[in-house]
Design a protein around this motif. Structure first.
Motif, PDB file in Angstrom:
ATOM      1  N   UNK A   9       0.842  -1.196   0.000  1.00 41.73           N
ATOM      2  CA  UNK A   9       0.000   0.000   0.000  1.00 41.73           C
ATOM      3  C   UNK A   9       0.882   1.253   0.000  1.00 41.73           C
ATOM      4  N   UNK A  10       0.336   2.421  -0.338  1.00 36.30           N
ATOM      5  CA  UNK A  10       1.132   3.656  -0.259  1.00 36.30           C
ATOM      6  C   UNK A  10       1.630   3.883   1.180  1.00 36.30           C
ATOM      7  N   UNK A  11       2.847   4.359   1.313  1.00 37.14           N
ATOM      8  CA  UNK A  11       3.439   4.554   2.635  1.00 37.14           C
ATOM      9  C   UNK A  11       4.505   5.649   2.580  1.00 37.14           C
ATOM     10  N   UNK A  12       4.710   6.278   3.722  1.00 38.11           N
ATOM     11  CA  UNK A  12       5.851   7.177   3.894  1.00 38.11           C
ATOM     12  C   UNK A  12       7.076   6.290   4.102  1.00 38.11           C
ATOM     13  N   UNK A  13       8.211   6.739   3.588  1.00 35.06           N
ATOM     14  CA  UNK A  13       9.441   5.962   3.711  1.00 35.06           C
ATOM     15  C   UNK A  13      10.520   6.829   4.326  1.00 35.06           C
ATOM     16  N   UNK A  14      11.193   6.286   5.318  1.00 37.20           N
ATOM     17  CA  UNK A  14      12.319   6.947   5.985  1.00 37.20           C
ATOM     18  C   UNK A  14      13.579   6.167   5.627  1.00 37.20           C
ATOM     19  N   UNK A  15      14.213   6.505   4.476  1.00 42.80           N
ATOM     20  CA  UNK A  15      15.403   5.745   4.090  1.00 42.80           C
ATOM     21  C   UNK A  15      16.624   6.051   4.946  1.00 42.80           C
ATOM     22  N   UNK A  16      16.683   7.271   5.527  1.00 46.11           N
ATOM     23  CA  UNK A  16      17.863   7.652   6.297  1.00 46.11           C
ATOM     24  C   UNK A  16      17.502   8.586   7.446  1.00 46.11           C
ATOM     25  N   UNK A  17      18.068   8.306   8.600  1.00 44.22           N
ATOM     26  CA  UNK A  17      18.033   9.223   9.724  1.00 44.22           C
ATOM     27  C   UNK A  17      19.295   8.968  10.518  1.00 44.22           C
ATOM     28  N   UNK A  20       9.572  15.634  14.644  1.00 43.92           N
ATOM     29  CA  UNK A  20       9.322  16.723  13.695  1.00 43.92           C
ATOM     30  C   UNK A  20       8.399  16.312  12.559  1.00 43.92           C
ATOM     31  N   UNK A  21       8.431  15.067  12.153  1.00 44.87           N
ATOM     32  CA  UNK A  21       7.572  14.603  11.060  1.00 44.87           C
ATOM     33  C   UNK A  21       6.450  13.687  11.550  1.00 44.87           C
ATOM     34  N   UNK A  22       6.786  12.752  12.417  1.00 38.47           N
ATOM     35  CA  UNK A  22       5.823  11.709  12.765  1.00 38.47           C
ATOM     36  C   UNK A  22       4.640  12.197  13.595  1.00 38.47           C
ATOM     37  N   UNK A  78       0.658   4.779   6.873  1.00 43.40           N
ATOM     38  CA  UNK A  78       1.773   3.906   7.242  1.00 43.40           C
ATOM     39  C   UNK A  78       3.124   4.532   6.924  1.00 43.40           C
ATOM     40  N   UNK A  79       4.098   4.189   7.749  1.00 40.39           N
ATOM     41  CA  UNK A  79       5.481   4.637   7.580  1.00 40.39           C
ATOM     42  C   UNK A  79       6.371   3.400   7.651  1.00 40.39           C
ATOM     43  N   UNK A  80       7.361   3.331   6.767  1.00 43.85           N
ATOM     44  CA  UNK A  80       8.248   2.173   6.702  1.00 43.85           C
ATOM     45  C   UNK A  80       9.699   2.643   6.776  1.00 43.85           C
ATOM     46  N   UNK A 129       6.609   1.923  15.755  1.00 39.46           N
ATOM     47  CA  UNK A 129       7.065   1.015  14.703  1.00 39.46           C
ATOM     48  C   UNK A 129       7.154  -0.397  15.268  1.00 39.46           C
ATOM     49  N   UNK A 130       6.882  -1.363  14.402  1.00 42.11           N
ATOM     50  CA  UNK A 130       7.014  -2.774  14.772  1.00 42.11           C
ATOM     51  C   UNK A 130       7.936  -3.457  13.772  1.00 42.11           C
ATOM     52  N   UNK A 131       8.802  -4.323  14.288  1.00 38.42           N
ATOM     53  CA  UNK A 131       9.672  -5.113  13.420  1.00 38.42           C
ATOM     54  C   UNK A 131       8.787  -6.110  12.682  1.00 38.42           C
TER      55      UNK A 131
END
Length: 189
Positions: A116-124, A140-142, A148-150, A167-169
């Motif tokens: 499904x469409x989701x926000x993605x956090x590739x780097x922090x 700041x974002x969440x 959903x965010x991945x 978040x859940x593993x």
């Protein structure tokens, strides 16, 4: 560390520099690019592929100094072909013979991403650990984000931080060539 503020950025060089510092000991980055001198070029190549475009780059500031950064991709994000080609050249320059490691990483991570469409956090990343920088960047974002965010946690010590944000593993990825593990994580909201 108190008084951390988060501001949007368009400076990919600055974000690449702070991420290179933040990920200096990261198991996945060290697996792909064992030479820390190559890390800036690696992160620059990631941002060249389009990650963080459309107001998706944030930097954390403390006393006028950048101490962390995050890169966000909106739902439906895709890499434009021209950006993908520039990114591939950047990855080859940064990783040399290990450029295929990046392809393996992307392929394996893609298997765990939502349908499904989701926000993605590739780097922090933060230049100092245990100082609240990552927490501040996430807030700041969440705090106002819906849907959903991945992400893929590249260091197991960061999993509890993400869990505090809901978040859940949802799996474990073992990288080839004696590589480390990653933990795909999802927040459903």
């Amino acid at each position: 560390m108190s008084d951390i503020s988060v501001v949007a950025s368009t400076d990919k060089k600055l974000v690449s520099d702070v991420l290179a510092q933040a990920f200096i000991d990261d198991p996945v980055v060290r697996w792909m690019a064992p030479d820390p001198a190559k890390h800036r070029a690696f992160f620059r190549a990631m941002l060249t592929t389009g990650h963080g475009r459309e107001n998706g780059l944030d930097v954390a500031m403390h006393d006028g100094v950048v101490v962390g950064a995050s890169v966000w991709d909106p739902p439906g994000f895709t890499t434009r072909k021209v950006d993908e080609l520039r990114g591939i050249l950047g990855f080859i320059r940064a990783l040399g013979q290990r450029a295929s490691y990046g392809q393996d990483l992307e392929r394996l991570c893609a298997e765990h991403r939502p349908d499904e469409p989701y926000w993605y956090l590739p780097l922090i990343g933060a230049t100092a650990h245990g100082q609240g920088i990552g927490t501040t960047l996430l807030h700041a974002r969440l705090d106002d984000m819906r849907g959903p965010v991945h992400l893929e946690a590249s260091n197991e010590v960061n999993v509890p931080l993400y869990e505090r944000f809901g978040f859940e593993v949802n799996g474990e990825i073992q990288l080839p060539n004696d590589g480390p593990k990653l933990w795909p994580m999802r927040r459903r909201r």
